[in-house]
Each structure stands twice: as structure tokens, then as C-alpha cells.
Design an enzyme around this catalytic site. Structure first.
Site, PDB file in Angstrom:
ATOM      1  N   LYS A 124      50.210  40.402  40.066  1.00 13.91           N
ATOM      2  CA  LYS A 124      49.948  39.983  41.442  1.00 13.91           C
ATOM      3  C   LYS A 124      49.314  38.592  41.466  1.00 13.91           C
ATOM      4  O   LYS A 124      49.655  37.744  42.289  1.00 13.91           O
ATOM      5  CB  LYS A 124      49.032  41.007  42.116  1.00 13.91           C
ATOM      6  CG  LYS A 124      48.610  40.672  43.528  1.00 13.91           C
ATOM      7  CD  LYS A 124      47.987  41.880  44.213  1.00 13.91           C
ATOM      8  CE  LYS A 124      46.644  42.265  43.634  1.00 13.91           C
ATOM      9  NZ  LYS A 124      45.525  41.466  44.193  1.00 13.91           N
ATOM     10  N   SER A 125      48.396  38.343  40.539  1.00 13.96           N
ATOM     11  CA  SER A 125      47.698  37.054  40.500  1.00 13.96           C
ATOM     12  C   SER A 125      48.663  35.909  40.214  1.00 13.96           C
ATOM     13  O   SER A 125      48.631  34.863  40.875  1.00 13.96           O
ATOM     14  CB  SER A 125      46.599  37.080  39.435  1.00 13.96           C
ATOM     15  OG  SER A 125      45.633  38.050  39.735  1.00 13.96           O
TER      16      SER A 125
ATOM     17  N   SER B  42      34.814  33.884  36.891  1.00 17.99           N
ATOM     18  CA  SER B  42      36.250  34.173  36.765  1.00 17.99           C
ATOM     19  C   SER B  42      37.052  32.960  36.297  1.00 17.99           C
ATOM     20  O   SER B  42      38.131  32.655  36.810  1.00 17.99           O
ATOM     21  CB  SER B  42      36.822  34.697  38.096  1.00 17.99           C
ATOM     22  OG  SER B  42      36.139  35.833  38.536  1.00 17.99           O
TER      23      SER B  42
ATOM     24  N   ASP C 211      37.973  42.363  37.830  1.00 18.64           N
ATOM     25  CA  ASP C 211      38.868  43.433  38.254  1.00 18.64           C
ATOM     26  C   ASP C 211      38.985  44.559  37.228  1.00 18.64           C
ATOM     27  O   ASP C 211      39.563  45.613  37.518  1.00 18.64           O
ATOM     28  CB  ASP C 211      40.255  42.876  38.573  1.00 18.64           C
ATOM     29  CG  ASP C 211      40.287  42.154  39.908  1.00 18.64           C
ATOM     30  OD1 ASP C 211      39.342  42.327  40.715  1.00 18.64           O
ATOM     31  OD2 ASP C 211      41.249  41.402  40.162  1.00 18.64           O
TER      32      ASP C 211
ATOM     33  N   ARG D 117      41.877  49.760  43.558  1.00 19.12           N
ATOM     34  CA  ARG D 117      41.308  49.904  42.216  1.00 19.12           C
ATOM     35  C   ARG D 117      40.405  51.138  42.102  1.00 19.12           C
ATOM     36  O   ARG D 117      40.235  51.664  40.998  1.00 19.12           O
ATOM     37  CB  ARG D 117      40.578  48.628  41.808  1.00 19.12           C
ATOM     38  CG  ARG D 117      41.506  47.423  41.791  1.00 19.12           C
ATOM     39  CD  ARG D 117      41.048  46.311  40.871  1.00 19.12           C
ATOM     40  NE  ARG D 117      41.864  45.110  41.065  1.00 19.12           N
ATOM     41  CZ  ARG D 117      43.094  44.953  40.581  1.00 19.12           C
ATOM     42  NH1 ARG D 117      43.657  45.903  39.858  1.00 19.12           N
ATOM     43  NH2 ARG D 117      43.770  43.835  40.816  1.00 19.12           N
TER      44      ARG D 117
END
Length: 422
Positions: free
Chosen positions: A25-26, A187, A305, A380
Site C-alpha cells: 500500500k505504501s 519512520s 505499523d 491492523r
């Protein structure tokens, strides 16, 4: 799935065979913005089937051919629902795209801050107004601004998506962009992913100390091929750790991945899961009946995540670990810290905060006669707690459809691996 409650069990506790994961998705969401700004130069392959990516696709098509209006002349309504990445990326993209836009989302999205990104864009010259609460969506964006300056300073420790959103539009700005990262960068792999994908499309950058510079430049003709999703792979690592036997092949994952969540391979060595990169993908195996943890503390600053997956798995295995780098979890799809604390408490495990460190306490862990997990509109949460069916016999998951956001085939893949779902 259609049902509001899903019952999950796995009689054999054995996992064997291949699991074909959807595209990242990223990576997909970054590729779509790069493609939209490329003037037809960039093609994308293996796009994610995640709802967030489908939503971004639809929004980009809408902005390219405005249709729906909100009552004001020529104001295009772009509703991205719960898609956080889409909100951040579109805020920047629509700011440089001719037209007038009303960018909105779900009720939870209206509680997720956007002010840092809006401030940066308005500093550059963008025309963005808050339609309701200052600092939060929805936004009224008058696109196609006249750039006032190339330099902007942005906090680095809140969300890397703010920085990525700016970098993705940088080469299309008349003066380019000089992005100064203020303070600690959270991140980092996601920022590196953005820059690497831009480089694949011919966009050069210079990163020295805390400053990233991208000059105005065109994209080159190229195809961006999206790698499968390491975040999705993380749930299979958790299942392998909790299974009696596991030998799974995850096709097309790479050892030199752009994704920070590839860190799951290293983290899970301490949970009894071995990783072997083979031709065409990665093989993961349950390697130890009593796995040992190399470290008593794990830092999720570069892979937030993964936090839910790993913390729940550690709780099921009775590992009293400490965790850092969880500060961004409070502003995700839900307050993920509070959600974890609530659900872990249902089987006697505590997640205690001590400043910026969280401690997992499993001494009071027990097997409830019925374990029902709430998901808080967070994909998630559903996928991190589903592996508990291998540890507790049966788990019930409320609102299982939330997995559509990032891994639509999750329940189907679990069925193929012998999970009984009703």
C-alpha cells in the site's frame, strides 16, 4: 465477508504452502502520485488491491476530471474516508493542481491532525483553508498556487507522511523544494522509500544533514513495479511464531526492500521464526518451540505499523518486553495504544506506559472462555489479533471487514491455510 462477527480457529495449528500477498500500500500510493505528476511518463505495475489505494486512485481520477460539486461553483468534493495516506498526499497534490477542492474524510479522519503539512504548504504559497476545526480536515483547497519560496521547515517526529507528501510534489514546483527536517526524524524508511521511488522515475535529490533539496525537473519514462506488502507479511510471521508447525513461502518479497516493515524478518528471529530469501520470494519457518528474545527492548520508531503485530504476538508467547518508538500510534486509524491496552487486558496482559517506554506484563495472562476482540475501525487491530486463534483455540473478531483497508484477501488466505472461519 459481510458478517459483523467472525469466529476463528485452527484445529491442526499447521501452516504450509504459498501465500500471495497484495502489492505494498505504501509503495502503491507513492507510485500513484508520481504517475499523476509525470505527464504520462510513468506506468505502475502490481498495484495494491487495498481499499486505501483504490480510494486514492478514485480521488486522482476525480481531480483530473472534476465532476461532483458541493454547491459552490466548480468545487470538487474529494472524500477519502479513513485513508490517512491519501489525505496527506492529496493535500499536497491538490494544492498544486488547478481547481477548487473540498477534501474530506471519515469522522476519525477529522480527528487526525493535518496542520503541520498545511502550514508547510501555505508557507510555500498554497491557498488552503480549514472548513471546520483549525488544524484538522476537512480542507478547502484552491489549487495551482504561485510558489513564494522554495524553503520550508517541517517537524520530523510527528508523521513522515507530511514530509513524503511535500517531496512527492517537489519536482513539479517552479522553484523546487528545500525541505529542512526539524528535530528527530521518525519512520525514516518511509522517507527513504519516497526518495528511492522518485529516483526510479528520474527525480534526483540531495540530502545533506537535515536538508533535502529537489530541483524542478521532469520525470523519465519508466515503469514502477510495486513489491508485495511487508506489513501484510508481518501477520504471517506472527502466525508462524504461534503455530505448532509452519513452512510458508511469500512470493516476490525482496531482501533489499524499500519498505521499513521488512524489519519484521529480523525482529521475529527472537520469536522462533527463521527467514530464508530464495529465488522469487521469502520462506519463513517456525524454528524453535521455546524461542529466545535477543533483546528485551524493541524500537518501532522506523516501523510503527509492526507494533501491534509484534506486541500481540509477544503477549501470546508470554514475553515481557519493552517497546519504544510508539508515539505516532496515538494518531493512527484509532488511538492504537489505548486499543491495544483494552484488548490485551481481555486475557490478563498489561501494556504499561513509563514516559516514552511501554512495558508488556504477561504474568496475569490467562485463557478466557470466550475471547472477543474489538477492532476500533482499524485494519491492523483485526489482523494483529487474528493469530491468537493459534494460541487460544478460538477468537472472535468484531467488524472483520476493516481488513479491506490494506489486505482485502486476509480472511480468504487464512481459510486457505486451514483456519476455520464462521
Amino acid at each position: 465477508m459481510g458478517s459483523q462477527v467472525l469466529r476463528l480457529s485452527h484445529p491442526s495449528k499447521t501452516l504450509l504452502g504459498a501465500v500471495p500477498l497484495t502489492g505494498s500500500k505504501s509503495e502503491s500510493n507513492r507510485a500513484l502520485i508520481i504517475q499523476a505528476l509525470s505527464g504520462g511518463n510513468v506506468a505502475v505495475e502490481n498495484l495494491s488491491s487495498a481499499a486505501d489505494t483504490v480510494t486514492l486512485c478514485r480521488a486522482l481520477a476525480l481531480s483530473a476530471a472534476p465532476g461532483e460539486t458541493s454547491g459552490e461553483a466548480h468545487e470538487t468534493v474529494v472524500d477519502i474516508g479513513p485513508a490517512g495516506t491519501a489525505m496527506r498526499f492529496l493535500t499536497a497534490y491538490l494544492a498544486i493542481t488547478n481547481g477548487r477542492y473540498f477534501l474530506t474524510g471519515s469522522e476519525r479522519m477529522k480527528q487526525r491532525p493535518i496542520g503541520i503539512l498545511v502550514d508547510a504548504l501555505t508557507t510555500l504559497g498554497a491557498d488552503i483553508q480549514y472548513a471546520e476545526r483549525v488544524g484538522y480536515p476537512p480542507l478547502v483547497i484552491r489549487g495551482g498556487f504561485e510558489q513564494q519560496r522554495p524553503a520550508v521547515k517541517v517537524q520530523g517526529n510527528v508523521s513522515s507522511q507530511y514530509l513524503s507528501a511535500l517531496l512527492l510534489i517537489a519536482a513539479a514546483l517552479p522553484k523546487g523544494l528545500e525541505l529542512q527536517i526539524d528535530g528527530e526524524l521518525t519512520s525514516r524508511p518511509y522517507l527513504t522509500m519516497t526518495l528511492d521511488m522518485l529516483a526510479e522515475a528520474g527525480i534526483e535529490h540531495h540530502w545533506v544533514d537535515d536538508v533535502i533539496v529537489i530541483k524542478p525537473q521532469p520525470t523519465k519514462a519508466t515503469t514502477l513495479t510495486v513489491e508485495p506488502d511487508w506489513s501484510a507479511a508481518s501477520y504471517w510471521y506472527a502466525m508462524a511464531a504461534l503455530a505448532k508447525t509452519a513452512d510458508l513461502f511469500l512470493p516476490n518479497l525482496k531482501s533489499n526492500s524499500l519498505q521499513g516493515d521488512a524489519a519484521i524478518a529480523n525482529i521475529m528471529t527472537g520469536f522462533g521464526v527463521g527467514t530464508v530469501f530464495e529465488s522469487g520470494g521469502v520462506r519463513i519457518r517456525h524454528t524453535a518451540s521455546s524461542p529466545t528474545q535477543d533483546s528485551s527492548s524493541l524500537d518501532f520508531r522506523e516501523c510503527p505499523d509492526l507494533a501491534q503485530t509484534v506486541i500481540v504476538c509477544a503477549a501470546a508467547l508470554g514475553k515481557d518486553l519493552s517497546f519504544t518508538g510508539l508515539h505516532t500510534l496515538r494518531i493512527k486509524e484509532t488511538d492504537r495504544i489505548a486499543a491495544l491496552q483494552n484488548e490485551l487486558g481481555k486475557f490478563g496482559v498489561a501494556l504499561e506506559q513509563d514516559g516514552e517506554v511501554y512495558h508488556l506484563r504477561t504474568a496475569g495472562r490467562y485463557q478466557p472462555s470466550r475471547l472477543v476482540i474489538d477492532t476500533y475501525e482499524d485494519h491492523r487491530m483485526a489482523m494483529a489479533f487474528a493469530p491468537l486463534a493459534l494460541a487460544f483455540g478460538q477468537v472472535e473478531i468484531n467488524d472483520p471487514d476493516v481488513v479491506e483497508k490494506s489486505y482485502p484477501d486476509f480472511w480468504k488466505h487464512l481459510k486457505q491455510q486451514g483456519f476455520v472461519i464462521s
